[in-house]
Scaffold this motif. Structure first.
Motif, mmCIF file in Angstrom:
data_model
loop_
_atom_site.group_PDB
_atom_site.id
_atom_site.type_symbol
_atom_site.label_atom_id
_atom_site.label_comp_id
_atom_site.label_asym_id
_atom_site.label_seq_id
_atom_site.Cartn_x
_atom_site.Cartn_y
_atom_site.Cartn_z
ATOM 1 N N MET A 1 25.461 32.248 56.952
ATOM 2 C CA MET A 1 24.790 31.858 58.189
ATOM 3 C C MET A 1 24.997 30.371 58.417
ATOM 4 N N THR A 2 25.529 29.987 59.567
ATOM 5 C CA THR A 2 25.815 28.597 59.853
ATOM 6 C C THR A 2 24.524 27.819 60.083
ATOM 7 N N HIS A 3 24.667 26.490 60.015
ATOM 8 C CA HIS A 3 23.502 25.637 60.256
ATOM 9 C C HIS A 3 22.959 25.847 61.669
ATOM 10 N N ARG A 4 23.849 26.059 62.638
ATOM 11 C CA ARG A 4 23.415 26.230 64.021
ATOM 12 C C ARG A 4 22.585 27.488 64.178
ATOM 13 N N ARG A 5 23.033 28.572 63.545
ATOM 14 C CA ARG A 5 22.270 29.822 63.634
ATOM 15 C C ARG A 5 20.976 29.744 62.833
ATOM 16 N N ALA A 6 20.993 29.025 61.719
ATOM 17 C CA ALA A 6 19.805 28.960 60.870
ATOM 18 C C ALA A 6 18.732 28.042 61.438
ATOM 19 N N ALA A 7 19.118 27.095 62.287
ATOM 20 C CA ALA A 7 18.170 26.080 62.756
ATOM 21 C C ALA A 7 17.025 26.686 63.561
ATOM 22 N N LEU A 8 17.351 27.594 64.505
ATOM 23 C CA LEU A 8 16.302 28.141 65.374
ATOM 24 C C LEU A 8 15.249 28.925 64.604
ATOM 25 N N PRO B 1 21.122 35.061 53.987
ATOM 26 C CA PRO B 1 20.949 35.432 55.395
ATOM 27 C C PRO B 1 20.355 36.835 55.507
ATOM 28 N N PRO B 2 19.518 37.071 56.522
ATOM 29 C CA PRO B 2 18.845 38.380 56.654
ATOM 30 C C PRO B 2 19.755 39.459 57.228
ATOM 31 N N ALA C 1 15.472 35.489 63.147
ATOM 32 C CA ALA C 1 16.777 35.332 62.510
ATOM 33 C C ALA C 1 17.655 36.560 62.723
ATOM 34 N N ARG C 2 17.070 37.753 62.648
ATOM 35 C CA ARG C 2 17.861 38.970 62.889
ATOM 36 C C ARG C 2 18.389 38.999 64.313
ATOM 37 N N ILE C 3 17.581 38.538 65.271
ATOM 38 C CA ILE C 3 18.041 38.486 66.666
ATOM 39 C C ILE C 3 19.182 37.495 66.814
ATOM 40 N N VAL C 4 19.032 36.345 66.199
ATOM 41 C CA VAL C 4 20.071 35.312 66.277
ATOM 42 C C VAL C 4 21.362 35.781 65.628
ATOM 43 N N MET C 5 21.256 36.595 64.582
ATOM 44 C CA MET C 5 22.426 36.996 63.803
ATOM 45 C C MET C 5 23.020 38.332 64.218
ATOM 46 N N LYS C 6 22.545 38.916 65.306
ATOM 47 C CA LYS C 6 22.973 40.277 65.633
ATOM 48 C C LYS C 6 24.476 40.396 65.882
#
Length: 366
Positions: free
Chosen positions: A1-8, A102-103, A175-180
């Motif tokens: 998981m990138t920093h950008r995706r993890a930040a939110l 990452p989830p 996080a799951r929404i961000v990583m879909k």
């Protein structure tokens, strides 16, 4: 998981935990309203008051009049530092955990449990950061600093455990929404023998505190053998908080069967720690020193929570003092979990290297 995706999601988690703790602290004033004891039993009111007191933002009445007024700003500053520190500590831990656990499908339960366990750690770090100002605001800043620091260190309370559970659930959903749409992250290639060795070595370090140092004779020596004078009087109180994960005693007059049953909580803790450490290298996207230390600290806190719940159930606390008292010890021992979780993580990493473990990207575990 990138920093950008993890930040939110990390920001959402840190903000939700901070707001929940602020709301809990603000609710402490409601317990002082007339008729509260008619709605709740006096024991329940006292229990809730002790839970919420560490996060009560309002200045105590004793500091608003007379000589205490000069210390009110110190108390306000201490609470500001406490809430800022809990936000920063949880944010930093969540960023690391989302990067390394990452989830994704198969990892989500591990991410959720790790975030939940990191909540009490963030609370303890925040309490420690704000303790000097809080001690000074009580007017005792020049007397027995270390015992007061030990008391403050242990005061984050069960409310952090429950707030962290809610916050971790919200954070993982975001996080799951961000990583879909993110690509699947492969699991680490860790030889089973190396993983078992690392888990055993790490658990042995935790057992050193839980079994050896926490034995009544050794614990008493730790608390009483280090004398001091003036500001640094009685450092044993502080050492006890940061070195002991439990409390052992011989059966004595207690029937051996009951004593052995109560010790089941210690066994459960070591089992939870070993199981978590056994799985940790496989859920990490990359095995590094920092991720092993943080992951091991989280595993130790999870073991502590399981132990405390089991022992509270077995000793009849709820039947004697009410259902709320069942959770009164949740969150105790986190300072020691920080110390020995760090040591166990270092020892586990060495064991993984000796076992030839490689990280998920093909590099050496480092």
């Amino acid at each position: 998981m990138t920093h950008r995706r993890a930040a939110l999601p990390a920001l959402v988690g840190a903000l939700s935990l901070t707001l929940l703790l602020w709301w809990a602290g603000a609710s402490a004033q409601a317990l002082e309203l007339p008729g509260t004891t008619n709605l709740l039993e006096i024991q329940a009111v006292n229990e809730l008051r002790s839970w919420l007191a560490p996060w009560a933002y309002d200045t105590p009445a004793t500091l608003l009049s007379g000589d205490g007024a000069q210390y009110s700003m110190l108390h306000l500053t201490a609470m500001q530092i406490r809430f800022i520190a809990v936000f920063v500590a949880f944010l930093a831990g969540a960023l690391l955990l989302f990067r390394r656990i990452p989830p994704t499908p198969g990892r989500t339960p591990a991410t959720l449990l790790a975030l939940w366990a990191w909540g009490p750690v963030a609370g303890t770090l925040a309490v420690v950061a704000s303790a000097p100002w809080l001690i000074a605001s009580s007017g005792r800043g020049s007397f027995r600093v270390l015992p007061h620091l030990a008391s403050a260190t242990a005061s984050s309370g069960p409310v952090v455990v429950f707030a962290a559970l809610v916050s971790s659930l919200v954070t993982v959903v975001v996080a799951r929404i961000v990583m879909k749409d993110a690509d699947a992250v492969p699991r680490g290639e860790v030889p089973p023998r190396a993983a078992r060795l690392a888990a055993s070595v790490g658990t042995a370090v935790i057992a050193l505190s839980l079994v050896v140092l926490s034995y009544e004779a050794v614990a008493a020596w730790i608390q009483t053998s280090f004398g001091g004078r003036g500001l640094l009087s009685e450092p044993g109180d502080l050492l006890r908080q940061w070195l002991l994960l439990g409390g052992w005693s011989v059966p004595g007059r207690t029937p051996f069967g009951e004593w052995l049953l109560f010790r089941a909580g210690d066994v459960l803790m070591l089992v939870v720690v070993w199981w978590a450490l056994r799985l940790l290298p496989r859920v990490l996207t990359r095995i590094t020193l920092l991720t092993m230390v943080v992951g091991t600290i989280c595993a130790t806190v999870l073991g502590l929570l399981a132990r405390q719940l089991l022992q509270a159930t077995l000793d009849g606390t709820a039947s004697n003092w009410g259902p709320l008292s069942l959770f009164s010890r949740l969150g105790e021992g986190v300072p020691a979990a920080l110390v020995f979780g760090t040591l166990a993580g270092l020892a586990g990493l060495v064991a993984l290297r000796l076992g030839g473990a490689r990280d998920a990207t093909g590099g050496s575990a480092g």
